[in-house]
Write an enzyme that holds these catalytic residues in place. Structure first.
Site, PDB file in Angstrom:
ATOM      1  N   ASN A   1      10.201  31.151  22.842  1.00  0.00           N
ATOM      2  CA  ASN A   1      10.975  31.511  21.650  1.00  0.00           C
ATOM      3  C   ASN A   1      10.062  31.926  20.496  1.00  0.00           C
ATOM      4  OD1 ASN A   1       9.846  29.105  20.900  1.00  0.00           O
ATOM      5  ND2 ASN A   1      11.765  27.998  20.620  1.00  0.00           N
TER       6      ASN A   1
ATOM      7  N   GLU B   1       8.966  25.862  15.437  1.00  0.00           N
ATOM      8  CA  GLU B   1      10.091  26.504  16.119  1.00  0.00           C
ATOM      9  C   GLU B   1      10.701  27.592  15.218  1.00  0.00           C
ATOM     10  OE1 GLU B   1      10.627  25.857  19.100  1.00  0.00           O
ATOM     11  OE2 GLU B   1      10.238  23.768  19.546  1.00  0.00           O
TER      12      GLU B   1
ATOM     13  N   ASP C   1      -0.955  19.703  17.921  1.00  0.00           N
ATOM     14  CA  ASP C   1       0.300  18.950  17.870  1.00  0.00           C
ATOM     15  C   ASP C   1       0.275  17.745  18.812  1.00  0.00           C
ATOM     16  OD1 ASP C   1       0.298  20.532  20.142  1.00  0.00           O
ATOM     17  OD2 ASP C   1       2.028  21.723  19.566  1.00  0.00           O
TER      18      ASP C   1
ATOM     19  N   HIS D   1       7.427  30.176  19.467  1.00  0.00           N
ATOM     20  CA  HIS D   1       6.806  29.077  18.720  1.00  0.00           C
ATOM     21  C   HIS D   1       5.298  29.042  18.929  1.00  0.00           C
ATOM     22  CE1 HIS D   1       7.619  25.981  22.161  1.00  0.00           C
ATOM     23  NE2 HIS D   1       6.361  26.339  22.209  1.00  0.00           N
TER      24      HIS D   1
HETATM   25  C1  F6R Z   1       0.774  23.284  22.853  1.00  0.00           C
HETATM   26  C2  F6R Z   1       1.621  24.055  21.975  1.00  0.00           C
HETATM   27  C3  F6R Z   1       2.698  24.964  22.436  1.00  0.00           C
HETATM   28  C4  F6R Z   1       2.358  25.779  23.677  1.00  0.00           C
HETATM   29  C5  F6R Z   1       3.512  26.704  24.073  1.00  0.00           C
HETATM   30  C6  F6R Z   1       3.220  27.461  25.350  1.00  0.00           C
HETATM   31  O1  F6R Z   1      -0.157  22.499  22.109  1.00  0.00           O
HETATM   32  O2  F6R Z   1       1.419  23.902  20.829  1.00  0.00           O
HETATM   33  O3  F6R Z   1       3.020  25.829  21.376  1.00  0.00           O
HETATM   34  O4  F6R Z   1       1.210  26.533  23.430  1.00  0.00           O
HETATM   35  O5  F6R Z   1       4.667  25.936  24.251  1.00  0.00           O
HETATM   36  O6  F6R Z   1       3.157  26.549  26.403  1.00  0.00           O
HETATM   37  P1  F6R Z   1       2.738  26.972  27.879  1.00  0.00           P
HETATM   38  O7  F6R Z   1       1.289  27.330  27.800  1.00  0.00           O
HETATM   39  O8  F6R Z   1       2.968  25.737  28.701  1.00  0.00           O
HETATM   40  O9  F6R Z   1       3.598  28.127  28.271  1.00  0.00           O
END
Ligand code: F6R
Length: 243
Positions: free
Chosen positions: A136, A143, A67, A138
């Protein structure tokens, strides 16, 4: 699904890096699906160490990232392009032309997403897709919703995600409101999936995502349907999974 429980974040990082390292050694021209966020930083550090020791060669590796924020130029230090170069690409011998992220500066969402999806399809499949897990549920920027999005698409971030990501910006107002992300279908087409999770604050969502019902309300729950998922998580993140 295989679950590896580690004592802490550092052990999680080493274990997950070893899984990616094994992939690179066994198939030097692998396509790696990569993630940003705080969780994989230690893992990328271990891969850089592996390269510096001469154990890992990225010269034939292709990467595709999950992403990118829409609207952030590459040189913005919060863009995922910047993050990936800072944490991995600048430190290993991956060829710049083999590194792919959605182009957040492209205004035409439809064209950018269709192009990115076509690119991934042209690569003969992602050999291993690395994922972090949002509070959440994701994955990528998929989401919670009433349906699983299949392909790369443009999303409007939820308040919770904006809240979670504002720590990296001067204020919540500066967090971009939209992002381009691989879809759930794009992620599920990867041959192998490696999920890394750390910390007690993720314990509830780990238990919901991997042991609860499969529902688009918890996007990561779809991973239960994938034939080759490995979860590497520390004891704190696994503290609420059923026995
Ligand atoms: C990052 C991504 C997000 C993160 C998720 C967890 O490319 O796609 O889905 O993997 O938000 O983020 P952290 O590791 O910062 O808790």
């Amino acid at each position: 699904m295989k679950i590896y429980k580690t004592k802490d974040y550092d052990e999680m990082s080493r274990k997950a890096a070893n899984i990616i390292a094994a992939q690179i050694i066994l198939k030097p021209d692998s396509t790696l699906g990569l993630a940003t966020g705080s969780t994989p930083i230690g893992l990328y550090k271990c891969l850089v160490e592996g390269y510096e020791k001469g154990d890992l060669d990225f010269s034939q590796i292709t990467t595709v990232n999950l992403d990118e924020y829409k609207g952030l130029p590459r040189e913005n230090d919060q863009s995922y392009y910047y993050f990936m170069h800072e944490n991995l690409f600048h430190h290993v011998n991956v060829k710049p032309e083999n590194v792919h992220l959605p182009d957040g500066t492209r205004e035409d969402s439809e064209a950018e997403c269709a192009g990115y999806e076509a690119l991934i399809r042209s690569l003969n499949g992602v050999d291993i897709q690395l994922l972090g897990l949002g509070h959440n549920g994701h994955i990528g920027f998929n989401e919670p919703s009433d349906q699983f999005e299949k392909e790369t698409h443009c999303v409007t971030l939820t308040e919770r995600t904006i809240e979670a990501n504002k720590r990296f910006f001067a204020s919540a107002d500066e967090v971009p409101r939209q992002a381009y992300t691989m879809g759930i279908g794009t992620i599920m087409r990867a041959k192998k999936i490696l999920v890394v999770v750390s910390g007690e604050d993720k314990a509830d969502i780990v238990s919901k995502a991997f042991f609860g019902p499969v529902t688009p309300e918890v996007p990561a729950s779809i991973l239960q349907m994938h034939p080759d998922v490995t979860l590497v998580a520390d004891a704190a993140a696994l503290s609420k999974i059923p026995d």
